[in-house]
Design a protein around this motif. Structure first.
Motif, PDB file in Angstrom:
ATOM      1  N   LEU A  39      41.266  81.927  22.699  1.00  0.00           N
ATOM      2  CA  LEU A  39      40.373  82.986  22.222  1.00  0.00           C
ATOM      3  C   LEU A  39      39.913  82.738  20.788  1.00  0.00           C
ATOM      4  CD1 LEU A  39      41.977  86.195  23.772  1.00  0.00           C
ATOM      5  CD2 LEU A  39      39.856  85.068  24.429  1.00  0.00           C
ATOM      6  N   THR A  40      39.474  81.522  20.490  1.00  0.00           N
ATOM      7  CA  THR A  40      38.982  81.230  19.145  1.00  0.00           C
ATOM      8  C   THR A  40      37.475  80.997  19.198  1.00  0.00           C
ATOM      9  OG1 THR A  40      39.372  78.878  19.445  1.00  0.00           O
ATOM     10  CG2 THR A  40      41.128  80.148  18.401  1.00  0.00           C
ATOM     11  N   LEU A  41      36.845  81.181  18.054  1.00  0.00           N
ATOM     12  CA  LEU A  41      35.406  80.969  17.949  1.00  0.00           C
ATOM     13  C   LEU A  41      35.071  79.513  18.259  1.00  0.00           C
ATOM     14  CD1 LEU A  41      33.416  83.122  17.294  1.00  0.00           C
ATOM     15  CD2 LEU A  41      33.319  82.321  14.940  1.00  0.00           C
ATOM     16  N   TRP A 162      21.628  75.368  13.334  1.00  0.00           N
ATOM     17  CA  TRP A 162      21.060  76.506  12.629  1.00  0.00           C
ATOM     18  C   TRP A 162      22.121  77.540  12.293  1.00  0.00           C
ATOM     19  CZ3 TRP A 162      16.042  77.576  15.935  1.00  0.00           C
ATOM     20  CH2 TRP A 162      15.131  76.531  15.687  1.00  0.00           C
ATOM     21  N   PHE A 163      21.782  78.409  11.331  1.00  0.00           N
ATOM     22  CA  PHE A 163      22.640  79.542  10.955  1.00  0.00           C
ATOM     23  C   PHE A 163      24.073  79.090  10.700  1.00  0.00           C
ATOM     24  CE2 PHE A 163      19.658  81.155  14.288  1.00  0.00           C
ATOM     25  CZ  PHE A 163      18.739  81.700  13.412  1.00  0.00           C
ATOM     26  N   GLU A 164      24.204  78.008   9.994  1.00  0.00           N
ATOM     27  CA  GLU A 164      25.528  77.462   9.754  1.00  0.00           C
ATOM     28  C   GLU A 164      26.360  78.434   8.908  1.00  0.00           C
ATOM     29  OE1 GLU A 164      25.292  73.551   8.334  1.00  0.00           O
ATOM     30  OE2 GLU A 164      27.437  73.356   8.010  1.00  0.00           O
ATOM     31  N   PHE A 165      27.595  78.630   9.256  1.00  0.00           N
ATOM     32  CA  PHE A 165      28.473  79.454   8.439  1.00  0.00           C
ATOM     33  C   PHE A 165      29.897  78.921   8.502  1.00  0.00           C
ATOM     34  CE2 PHE A 165      28.479  81.352  12.635  1.00  0.00           C
ATOM     35  CZ  PHE A 165      29.804  81.677  12.863  1.00  0.00           C
ATOM     36  N   GLU A 166      30.646  79.252   7.435  1.00  0.00           N
ATOM     37  CA  GLU A 166      32.024  78.759   7.343  1.00  0.00           C
ATOM     38  C   GLU A 166      32.978  79.814   7.875  1.00  0.00           C
ATOM     39  OE1 GLU A 166      33.012  75.769   5.578  1.00  0.00           O
ATOM     40  OE2 GLU A 166      30.891  75.234   5.581  1.00  0.00           O
ATOM     41  N   TRP A 167      34.010  79.385   8.489  1.00  0.00           N
ATOM     42  CA  TRP A 167      35.005  80.316   9.020  1.00  0.00           C
ATOM     43  C   TRP A 167      36.349  79.635   8.835  1.00  0.00           C
ATOM     44  CZ3 TRP A 167      34.021  85.048  11.700  1.00  0.00           C
ATOM     45  CH2 TRP A 167      35.192  85.683  12.182  1.00  0.00           C
ATOM     46  N   GLY A 168      37.200  80.271   8.064  1.00  0.00           N
ATOM     47  CA  GLY A 168      38.479  79.644   7.802  1.00  0.00           C
ATOM     48  C   GLY A 168      38.299  78.474   6.860  1.00  0.00           C
ATOM     49  N   GLY A 174      27.645  76.855  13.941  1.00  0.00           N
ATOM     50  CA  GLY A 174      26.212  77.034  13.882  1.00  0.00           C
ATOM     51  C   GLY A 174      25.656  76.988  15.281  1.00  0.00           C
ATOM     52  N   VAL A 175      24.400  77.361  15.386  1.00  0.00           N
ATOM     53  CA  VAL A 175      23.747  77.305  16.686  1.00  0.00           C
ATOM     54  C   VAL A 175      23.162  75.910  16.851  1.00  0.00           C
ATOM     55  CG1 VAL A 175      21.864  78.205  18.057  1.00  0.00           C
ATOM     56  CG2 VAL A 175      23.235  79.757  16.676  1.00  0.00           C
ATOM     57  N   ASN A 176      23.671  75.172  17.849  1.00  0.00           N
ATOM     58  CA  ASN A 176      23.126  73.840  18.076  1.00  0.00           C
ATOM     59  C   ASN A 176      22.059  73.882  19.173  1.00  0.00           C
ATOM     60  OD1 ASN A 176      24.548  74.051  20.443  1.00  0.00           O
ATOM     61  ND2 ASN A 176      26.276  72.836  19.722  1.00  0.00           N
ATOM     62  N   LEU A 177      21.489  72.717  19.462  1.00  0.00           N
ATOM     63  CA  LEU A 177      20.402  72.627  20.436  1.00  0.00           C
ATOM     64  C   LEU A 177      20.818  73.177  21.797  1.00  0.00           C
ATOM     65  CD1 LEU A 177      17.547  71.459  20.936  1.00  0.00           C
ATOM     66  CD2 LEU A 177      18.660  69.369  21.711  1.00  0.00           C
ATOM     67  N   GLN A 178      22.042  72.847  22.222  1.00  0.00           N
ATOM     68  CA  GLN A 178      22.505  73.260  23.553  1.00  0.00           C
ATOM     69  C   GLN A 178      22.593  74.774  23.662  1.00  0.00           C
ATOM     70  OE1 GLN A 178      23.903  70.698  21.787  1.00  0.00           O
ATOM     71  NE2 GLN A 178      23.072  69.112  23.139  1.00  0.00           N
ATOM     72  N   ILE A 179      23.222  75.402  22.644  1.00  0.00           N
ATOM     73  CA  ILE A 179      23.411  76.857  22.695  1.00  0.00           C
ATOM     74  C   ILE A 179      22.061  77.571  22.608  1.00  0.00           C
ATOM     75  CG2 ILE A 179      24.440  78.824  21.496  1.00  0.00           C
ATOM     76  CD1 ILE A 179      26.741  77.004  20.711  1.00  0.00           C
ATOM     77  N   LEU A 180      21.189  77.055  21.752  1.00  0.00           N
ATOM     78  CA  LEU A 180      19.860  77.654  21.605  1.00  0.00           C
ATOM     79  C   LEU A 180      19.106  77.603  22.939  1.00  0.00           C
ATOM     80  CD1 LEU A 180      17.782  78.789  19.515  1.00  0.00           C
ATOM     81  CD2 LEU A 180      16.881  76.461  19.379  1.00  0.00           C
TER      82      LEU A 180
END
Lengths: 334, 332
Positions: A39-41, A162-168, A174-180
């Motif tokens: 259950l991790t991001l 896209w929308f890169e963010f740091e966590w931990g 970030g949103v990559n081509l596949q997820i988009l």
């Protein structure tokens, strides 16, 4: 208003989607408990990325199944679109817009060709798509010699983020081509089926093709659209798969068509036409993804993964058929 | 039956290649290849290699055909064949004694019997889920296909099991008076099945179920029992194919012959089996298999890619399926 909410929830509670959701939530809870990694991001993004290919194809197939047909030639369509598009990009240069335009064009044209055979020659869709699978794939390998393409344009190999963010500490998301692409495919397919006149016509045609024809639907045009849409999805899926794999392998996609069929029919789409939802397809896909991912995270040898997938498919379709049968007998007695 | 499915059935019937069309096609192919290849095409060697290659696909297509006739489908035939092939291979390599004798013969017979038992079990599972739980055949067999492949991969870890005694190898590679033994096995499968379908009450019931399952049930036929037997029979044929395959390759693996799956449907439909059930003959299927094999062997002699063969097979399927449509147009 609240009354309507209660009624629609009651309907949802009896639906195939509700049971799927329960199974998935149960699986997730169990897996989350057994392995903190699940259950991790990080895991969520990994899953979305690796199942985007099957997911986009599943959405195309969903539309075809709802329209009362079937298509299994999409893996060959994807292989052709992938190979031609990236060969052209390597030879003449290209950008994101042009590669997707070419892949969508090739996919759409090959899909529409299926519709022409089905409608103009009056051949059942299962026969046509088995034939075109062999034709597309056979010709592709004949002309290319089955050679892999390892060098892709730099910008394509790099992809997008896209929308890169740091966590931990040192993990960035970030949103990559596949997820988009997957998100867009879900959105467009949902809009097509639920918010357009054409979507209603596709459901109606799948429910009863003769009635649709007599009502004055343009059945040939609808079929071109439906099979063309499947082809377009195959074109898009092929590019994001090549981006993820960082190569074009003309022989690896063909043979995976039944994985896609499994995701869609697990989601409740009927092979008889007229039935199926985007939510159901999403849940069917999620079930397969969570299951395969969970087996690996639980430390079970990956050799046993297909066994558990098969078991879940068999139990799920048996339970659905059984509950439908029970309901029929109950309503027959009442 | 609804109007839509009636019309679909009519189209399906018309869409199936008749024996006449297939014979004409075969004749045309022979003429074309006689001109392009010449004598080599008719040599004993060519004929024998064709006869060696046909039986695997032939037996698997028979297994697919049975399910198709009842209006169903059996996607698990290849996975069943590989699972039962691995069972046989495992027993043969593990328990075969070094010296020839009664035990040596016995273990071989026992191994093959065990392979058939595994195939029958899969068939029972398919039949039960389809006939008694009411799951559509494509879904049920998709599930058992994945399940069987899973067991096969899990137990074999994806490895190839090879090295069998001579009698087993003979099944796939030996000849009797010049006729490959595997072809004789195909004949021993095809004739009894043709007889069963055409001349027994069971066969009549299978065709009736394929035409209209509900009407068949209401006319007093135990359709569930018929379907259960049919899927066991289909699975047992996959078991026979398993023996022929492992004998020919002298090895077994969880992933052999997977590309055959859709080709068996292609062969059956080309042979005039209605994909929606109810119509089709073993003779038509055999003719279709010969046509596919002739094209494949000729392309081989012409040094053309086997993938071009695949493309031509697909093209021929569309042409043959479209013939009745054009014939109907000409009649009007």
């Amino acid at each position: 208003m609240p009354k309507a909410h209660v009624a629609s929830f009651g309907r949802f509670r009896r639906s195939h989607e509700f049971w799927l959701l329960l199974v998935i939530l149960g699986l997730c809870a169990g897996l989350g408990f057994a392995n903190a990694q699940f259950l991790t991001l990080q895991n969520l993004f990994d899953l979305l990325t690796s199942y985007a290919f099957v997911g986009i194809l599943a959405l195309g197939l969903l539309v075809v199944l709802i329209a009362g047909g079937i298509d299994i030639s999409f893996t060959a369509t994807a292989s052709v679109a992938q190979y031609v598009t990236l060969s052209l990009a390597n030879a003449y240069g290209a950008n994101w817009i042009s590669v997707f335009a070419i892949a969508i064009g090739i996919g759409g044209a090959l899909g529409a060709l299926n519709a022409v055979f089905i409608q103009k020659l009056r051949i059942p869709s299962i026969i046509v798509s088995i034939a075109t699978l062999n034709i597309f794939y056979g010709l592709l390998i004949f002309f290319t010699g089955g050679k892999y393409i390892y060098s892709l344009p730099d910008w394509f190999a790099t992809g997008i983020f896209w929308f890169e963010f740091e966590w931990g500490k040192d993990s960035s998301y970030g949103v990559n081509l596949q997820i988009l692409a997957l998100a867009l495919a879900f959105l467009v397919t949902w809009l097509l089926l639920n918010r357009t006149n054409i979507g209603r016509q596709i459901y109606a045609m799948g429910g009863n093709a003769d009635a649709a024809q007599r009502l004055g639907f343009h059945v040939f045009g609808l079929n071109i659209l439906v099979y063309g849409y499947m082809g377009v999805m195959a074109g898009i899926a092929s590019l994001i798969q090549a981006q993820l794999a960082q190569s074009v392998a003309p022989t690896v996609l063909v043979g995976k068509e039944l994985d896609v069929v499994a995701a869609v029919v697990l989601g409740g789409a009927s092979l008889m036409g007229g039935v199926g939802t985007v939510l159901g397809t999403f849940l069917g896909l999620t079930l397969l993804a969570v299951l395969q991912n969970g087996i690996i995270l639980l430390g079970v040898s990956s050799y046993w993964s297909p066994f558990f997938v098969g078991l879940v498919i068999l139990i799920s379709v048996s339970a659905t058929a059984w509950s439908q049968r029970e309901r029929r007998t109950r309503s027959a007695r009442a | 039956m609804s109007n839509a499915s009636l019309r679909r059935r009519m189209v399906g019937l018309a869409g199936s290649g008749t024996v006449g069309t297939l014979l004409l096609l075969l004749l045309a192919l022979w003429v074309v290849f006689a001109i392009t290849i010449g004598d080599r095409f008719f040599s004993a060697n060519t004929l024998q290699s064709m006869a060696f290659q046909m039986p695997e696909l032939g037996i698997l297509s028979l297994a697919m055909m049975l399910a198709l006739l009842s209006g169903g489908l059996n996607l698990s035939i290849i996975a069943t064949a590989n699972l039962s092939g691995l069972t046989i291979a495992f027993l043969l390599t593990r328990y075969i004694p070094g010296s020839q004798g009664i035990a040596w013969v016995g273990i071989q017979a026992l191994a093959i019997a065990a392979g058939f038992a595994v195939a029958a079990l899969v068939g029972l599972l398919n039949g039960f889920v389809i006939a008694y739980l009411g799951v559509s055949p494509i879904l049920a067999t998709l599930g058992t296909m994945t399940l069987c492949k899973g067991v096969a991969i899990g137990l074999s870890r994806g490895n190839v099991v090879s090295g069998f005694p001579d009698p087993i190898v003979f099944i796939g590679n030996g000849t009797v008076f010049g006729v490959p033994f595997a072809l004789i096995i195909l004949a021993f499968c095809a004739f009894p099945i043709a007889l069963m379908l055409n001349a027994t009450p069971f066969g009549a019931k299978v065709y009736m179920i394929g035409s209209n399952e509900q009407a068949t049930r209401y006319s007093g036929v135990n359709t569930r029992a018929v379907l259960l037997k049919l899927y066991v029979l289909s699975s047992l044929l996959a078991g026979v194919a398993a023996v022929v395959m492992l004998a020919r390759f002298n090895s077994a693996n969880a992933a052999y012959g997977e590309s055959y799956l859709l080709v068996t449907i292609l062969a059956a439909v080309l042979g005039g089996i209605d994909p929606f059930g109810g119509f089709g003959k073993v003779g038509g299927l055999m003719l279709a298999l010969i046509i596919l094999q002739v094209i494949s062997s000729a392309f081989n002699l012409l040094n053309l890619s086997q993938f071009l063969t695949l493309a031509i097979w697909g093209g021929i399927l569309i042409v043959v399926a479209a013939v009745p449509h054009f014939a109907g147009k000409m009649l009007r």
